[in-house]
Design a protein around this motif. Structure first.
Motif, PDB file in Angstrom:
ATOM      1  N   ARG A 142      11.245  -1.504   2.304  1.00 48.70           N
ATOM      2  CA  ARG A 142      11.226  -2.153   0.993  1.00 48.70           C
ATOM      3  C   ARG A 142      10.821  -1.209  -0.114  1.00 48.70           C
ATOM      4  O   ARG A 142      11.335  -1.289  -1.227  1.00 48.70           O
ATOM      5  N   GLU A 143       9.892  -0.274   0.178  1.00 50.96           N
ATOM      6  CA  GLU A 143       9.472   0.642  -0.896  1.00 50.96           C
ATOM      7  C   GLU A 143      10.447   1.800  -1.064  1.00 50.96           C
ATOM      8  O   GLU A 143      10.680   2.266  -2.181  1.00 50.96           O
ATOM      9  N   TYR A 144      11.068   2.236   0.036  1.00 49.23           N
ATOM     10  CA  TYR A 144      12.031   3.331  -0.065  1.00 49.23           C
ATOM     11  C   TYR A 144      13.297   2.858  -0.782  1.00 49.23           C
ATOM     12  O   TYR A 144      13.904   3.602  -1.560  1.00 49.23           O
ATOM     13  N   LEU A 145      13.675   1.612  -0.518  1.00 41.40           N
ATOM     14  CA  LEU A 145      14.811   1.011  -1.212  1.00 41.40           C
ATOM     15  C   LEU A 145      14.517   0.900  -2.701  1.00 41.40           C
ATOM     16  O   LEU A 145      15.359   1.243  -3.540  1.00 41.40           O
ATOM     17  N   TYR A 146      13.317   0.436  -3.045  1.00 44.15           N
ATOM     18  CA  TYR A 146      12.965   0.326  -4.465  1.00 44.15           C
ATOM     19  C   TYR A 146      12.920   1.698  -5.124  1.00 44.15           C
ATOM     20  O   TYR A 146      13.394   1.873  -6.260  1.00 44.15           O
ATOM     21  N   ASN A 147      12.359   2.683  -4.439  1.00 42.64           N
ATOM     22  CA  ASN A 147      12.314   4.057  -4.952  1.00 42.64           C
ATOM     23  C   ASN A 147      13.722   4.528  -5.325  1.00 42.64           C
ATOM     24  O   ASN A 147      13.965   5.091  -6.402  1.00 42.64           O
ATOM     25  N   SER A 148      14.685   4.271  -4.427  1.00 40.29           N
ATOM     26  CA  SER A 148      16.070   4.688  -4.668  1.00 40.29           C
ATOM     27  C   SER A 148      16.665   3.960  -5.865  1.00 40.29           C
ATOM     28  O   SER A 148      17.331   4.556  -6.722  1.00 40.29           O
TER      29      SER A 148
ATOM     30  N   TYR B 152       6.048   2.338  -4.404  1.00 40.89           N
ATOM     31  CA  TYR B 152       6.798   3.243  -3.533  1.00 40.89           C
ATOM     32  C   TYR B 152       6.019   4.523  -3.254  1.00 40.89           C
ATOM     33  O   TYR B 152       6.600   5.536  -2.850  1.00 40.89           O
ATOM     34  N   THR B 153       4.701   4.487  -3.417  1.00 45.69           N
ATOM     35  CA  THR B 153       3.834   5.609  -3.042  1.00 45.69           C
ATOM     36  C   THR B 153       3.076   5.224  -1.778  1.00 45.69           C
ATOM     37  O   THR B 153       2.536   4.115  -1.690  1.00 45.69           O
ATOM     38  N   ILE B 154       3.050   6.117  -0.800  1.00 41.90           N
ATOM     39  CA  ILE B 154       2.455   5.795   0.498  1.00 41.90           C
ATOM     40  C   ILE B 154       0.965   5.490   0.356  1.00 41.90           C
ATOM     41  O   ILE B 154       0.301   5.927  -0.581  1.00 41.90           O
ATOM     42  N   GLU B 155       0.464   4.743   1.330  1.00 45.49           N
ATOM     43  CA  GLU B 155      -0.960   4.409   1.381  1.00 45.49           C
ATOM     44  C   GLU B 155      -1.724   5.341   2.307  1.00 45.49           C
ATOM     45  O   GLU B 155      -2.956   5.270   2.373  1.00 45.49           O
TER      46      GLU B 155
END
Length: 561
Positions: A221-227, A403-406
């Motif tokens: 979900r975050e990698y998709l949003y990042n793109s 979209y930044t890792i935890e």
């Protein structure tokens, strides 16, 4: 040692923020694979991928990736959650394998064909990767032989896949996997697969590797949003043509170019290298509109090429400089001599992207990397104690957002210092925040990390130093950056030799490091032998003094020549 699919040992997004991102529509509940499928249906007949050898529509690329995904699950022992190492260049097969793995729930570990036996072995053990996919015809490297060696030496690697050439006994052929994936049973099994949008999608490398690799776990979900948000920043649409000349399996390639283009229904052009002549010709022939991440080194070569001023570059609407800080002079020349609409960008495998808005004032475009690309991004500028500094004051960039890792993968000790208690990632980059017209802009002014930024590649000094001190003639080693007008920085190794040791050269040092499995792009390009290293007041090697020393030597050599 195989790892459970959910055991990535990185902290999940806190519930409050995760709920907010869902509520605000930032996270849509899709997987990356499903979003790519939907885009392919909507833009089926438009060109999706252009390489030296292939030209595929969105429908054709989607069908190939579906076949590969189904074939992976049907012909190998791999299961969703397993990891796959990549050693493929910028060819169509790379994209098919990458998207196919994602659709099958197999997690790509974004390694590169340039990585050596040491790097691949360490990363395979660290991530628990079972699969290793290699390109048989990659230039100047026998990756099939490397794959066989690693399969014999690394316990976890039990599945070798070979593209663009014959597979040895016991390995799997890319073509055979594709063929198997066309079967009805294989496709039904793939269609029934359920993938968690909150789960891992990709393991990205953080700029380079040290003795313990730093791996950024990215989630669907975050990698998709990042793109998507990066594509919106670039203004991508179905008529866009995106060109990426660097290794596509870098984070800059996947989330900076490939995925944004395909999610927008656009075309992505990937090239095997960044030579300026072919790049200029491609821009003109394919009517390229956006170059999303161009290192200044590549831009300089383009600017100075004999065909630059006679090539039609009028299709370009976005030329984004990233990877290292460009000079103001370079930006001015690109705009005045080649009429390229230039922007600066800053991105990281850990997440955060910044970019100068296309309509930003000239001073902002010349002197900053702009502003975060998402309104949900949060930025702090910290002093060494972790306190916020006033605007206009130099400090460390810290960020968090959708979209930044935890946390890094299986790195609890490093995470304790790399993240603040409230979840901000401390990047190690030094920035100054400028507030102009009520908006925050950030200028990159250096870094805290001991990293050499050689063109598009970041080399962690510690990794090479650890190997150099195992040389029988070397007592101590220190790697520093030396200035270079094209690449920004090159690598200089300072050595303290043992008594009676043989004199060391660039060639002898390279020979030793290659024998240790180090990748060629990390080799020192200059060697300086000294009796002792300068020290700081706390007894550490003063790399500041070494950098000043090599800079002075280079300047004197330039004057004398």
């Amino acid at each position: 040692m195989l790892l459970d699919a959910d055991h990535d040992a990185s902290r999940p997004f806190p519930a409050e923020r995760a709920e907010r991102y869902v509520r605000e529509g930032v996270w849509t509940g899709e997987t990356l694979g499903d979003a790519l499928r939907a885009a392919a249906v909507e833009h089926a007949d438009r060109t999706a991928l252009i390489t030296v050898d292939d030209r595929l529509t969105h429908r054709e690329l989607d069908e190939l990736t579906e076949c590969f995904a189904a074939g992976l699950l049907a012909t190998t022992a791999l299961a969703p959650g397993d990891r796959m190492m990549f050693q493929l260049g910028n060819v169509a097969e790379t994209i098919v394998v990458y998207y196919g793995a994602i659709k099958a729930g197999i997690i790509p570990v974004c390694t590169l064909p340039q990585h050596g036996e040491r790097e691949i072995g360490l990363l395979a053990e660290h991530t628990g990767a079972r699969a290793h996919v290699v390109q048989a015809d990659f230039r100047n490297r026998d990756l099939v032989h490397l794959g066989e060696q690693l399969a014999g030496n690394v316990d976890v690697l039990d599945t070798l896949i070979v593209a663009r050439g014959p597979a040895p006994e016991g390995a799997h052929s890319y073509d055979d996997i594709l063929t198997a994936g066309k079967g009805r049973v294989a496709r039904e099994r793939l269609a029934a697969l359920a993938i968690d949008p909150a789960g891992l999608v990709v393991l990205q490398l953080s700029g380079g590797t040290t003795g313990l690799p730093k791996v950024a776990p990215r989630r669907h979900r975050e990698y998709l949003y990042n793109s998507r948000v990066w594509g919106e920043t670039l203004g991508l649409n179905p008529g866009s043509v995106v060109l990426h000349a660097l290794p596509i399996m870098h984070n800059a390639g996947t989330v900076g170019a490939l995925q944004p283009a395909h999610l927008a229904g656009a075309a992505c052009v990937i090239t095997p290298g960044a030579e300026p002549g072919p790049l200029l010709a491609l821009i003109a022939r394919e009517h390229v509109t956006v170059l999303p991440v161009v290192p200044p080194a590549v831009a300089i070569r383009m600017l100075e090429h004999e065909d630059a001023r006679s090539t039609d570059l009028s299709s370009v609407t976005g030329f984004c400089l990233g990877g290292q800080r460009p000079s103001v002079e370079l930006i001015e020349r690109l705009e005045s001599e080649l009429r390229l609409p230039t922007r600066q960008m800053f991105g990281m495998a850990e997440g955060m992207f910044l970019c100068t808005p296309a309509d930003a004032p000239e001073w902002i475009r010349r002197n900053t990397v702009g502003t975060p690309v998402s309104p949900a991004d949060e930025v702090r500028v910290l002093d060494p104690a972790g306190e916020d500094v006033p605007d206009g004051t130099l400090g460390e960039l810290a960020c968090r957002g959708p979209y930044t890792i935890e946390g890094y993968y299986r790195a609890p000790q490093h995470n304790a210092s790399a993240f603040t208690e409230d979840g901000f990632y401390r990047t190690g980059d030094l920035v100054t925040r400028h507030v102009v017209g009520g908006r925050d802009y950030y200028a990159i002014d250096g870094r805290i990390k001991d990293v050499i930024n050689r063109g598009a590649e970041k080399i962690h000094a510690e990794e090479v130093e650890e190997l150099l001190v195992h040389h029988p003639d070397v007592r101590n080693a220190a790697l520093v950056a030396m200035p270079d007008p094209v690449l920004g920085e090159r690598i200089c190794a300072y050595l303290v030799l043992r008594s009676g040791a043989a004199r060391q050269s660039v060639g002898s040092v390279a020979e030793f490091l290659l024998s240790q499995g180090l990748a060629k792009f990390k080799l020192p390009e200059r060697v300086e032998v000294v009796g002792a290293f300068p020290l700081t007041n706390v007894g550490k090697v003063s790399k500041k003094d070494l950098r000043a020393d090599i800079k002075e030597k280079i300047e004197k050599e330039g004057v004398s020549s």
